[in-house]
Design a protein around this motif. Structure first.
Motif, PDB file in Angstrom:
ATOM      1  N   GLU A 237      -5.209   3.700  -0.043  1.00  0.00           N
ATOM      2  CA  GLU A 237      -3.931   4.272  -1.189  1.00  0.00           C
ATOM      3  C   GLU A 237      -4.795   4.948  -2.406  1.00  0.00           C
ATOM      4  O   GLU A 237      -4.205   6.149  -2.721  1.00  0.00           O
ATOM      5  CB  GLU A 237      -2.643   3.862  -0.793  1.00  0.00           C
TER       6      GLU A 237
ATOM      7  N   SER B 293       0.552  -1.236   0.111  1.00  0.00           N
ATOM      8  CA  SER B 293      -0.074   0.251   0.237  1.00  0.00           C
ATOM      9  C   SER B 293       0.748   1.018   0.141  1.00  0.00           C
ATOM     10  O   SER B 293       0.428   1.898  -0.617  1.00  0.00           O
ATOM     11  CB  SER B 293      -1.507  -0.205   1.368  1.00  0.00           C
ATOM     12  N   ARG B 294       2.267   1.308   0.986  1.00  0.00           N
ATOM     13  CA  ARG B 294       3.015   2.305   0.821  1.00  0.00           C
ATOM     14  C   ARG B 294       3.178   2.992  -0.234  1.00  0.00           C
ATOM     15  O   ARG B 294       4.088   4.118  -1.065  1.00  0.00           O
ATOM     16  CB  ARG B 294       4.060   2.482   2.014  1.00  0.00           C
ATOM     17  N   LYS B 295       3.498   1.846  -1.727  1.00  0.00           N
ATOM     18  CA  LYS B 295       4.523   1.811  -2.871  1.00  0.00           C
ATOM     19  C   LYS B 295       3.022   2.356  -3.630  1.00  0.00           C
ATOM     20  O   LYS B 295       3.282   2.809  -5.626  1.00  0.00           O
ATOM     21  CB  LYS B 295       4.389   0.701  -3.184  1.00  0.00           C
TER      22      LYS B 295
END
Length: 214
Positions: free
Chosen positions: A106, A82-84
């Motif tokens: 996201e 998700s952070r990417k």
């Protein structure tokens, strides 16, 4: 980490591309070159050979390679952290591996209007694989719909590893059934060892690595 592929020969790749196309037996299947292990300086060789669609598994490598080779169409085919998501979105046509609510959150923050994705489905319920279980697919698709700017165009799967391509047929058929029942047109399934079987079961995209390069 596996050694990067270097020294690609454009003629060999072009010949392999033509062979795969003939084996697929359908003109409507996209051949995606998986480039996780292809060095960035080799990407031009793929373009010279006639490759037009490529897929990367890692966000950082995607940024570097896509910036250097804008003549190619890029998809993201790796596990989606998700952070990417924010890092990946500007570079790709499609993300093939949306499968978590954290990724949806996201996407809701960063996706532009008309963003298209595929949902990864764990059709075999393999504990070692990512993906939405088939029985949870409808609920997940509803949650994607609530994101607003994101449109699901199809499904993707990675069946359990096998040395016998026929063993994957039932999983490809199951994914095709799930997609057909929900009016989803794209099926990303089949890799170097089983792409022909995947095409027979309705694949619209096959993801190939070694079968194109060697």
């Amino acid at each position: 980490m596996a050694q990067l592929i270097r020294g690609l020969d454009a003629r060999r790749v072009a010949d392999n591309l033509a062979r795969v196309r003939a084996e697929l037996g359908r003109d409507d299947v996209e051949i995606l070159a998986a480039v996780k292990y292809v060095a960035v300086e080799e990407m031009g060789v793929l373009a010279e050979a006639g490759v037009t669609l490529v897929g990367e598994n890692r966000a950082q490598e995607l940024e570097v390679k896509a910036a250097a080779h804008r003549e190619l169409t890029w998809d993201f085919i790796g596990h989606l952290q998700s952070r990417k998501v924010k890092q990946i979105l500007p570079h790709v046509r499609w993300i093939h591996s949306v499968a978590s609510d954290s990724a949806l959150k996201e996407l809701g923050k960063h996706a532009g209007a008309g963003t298209e994705v595929l949902v990864e489905v764990n059709v075999a319920r393999d504990e070692g694989k990512s993906g939405v279980p088939p029985e949870e697919l409808d609920g997940f698709l509803e949650r994607v719909g609530r994101v607003g700017r994101v449109h699901v165009v199809g499904l993707m799967t990675m069946p359990p590893f096998t040395e016998h391509p026929e063993d994957s047929r039932r999983w490809f058929a199951a994914l095709a059934q799930l997609a057909g029942d929900r009016g989803l047109r794209e099926l990303s399934m089949g890799t170097s060892q089983d792409y022909a079987v995947a095409a027979q079961e309705g694949a619209t995209i096959v993801r190939l690595g070694t079968s194109l390069y060697t």
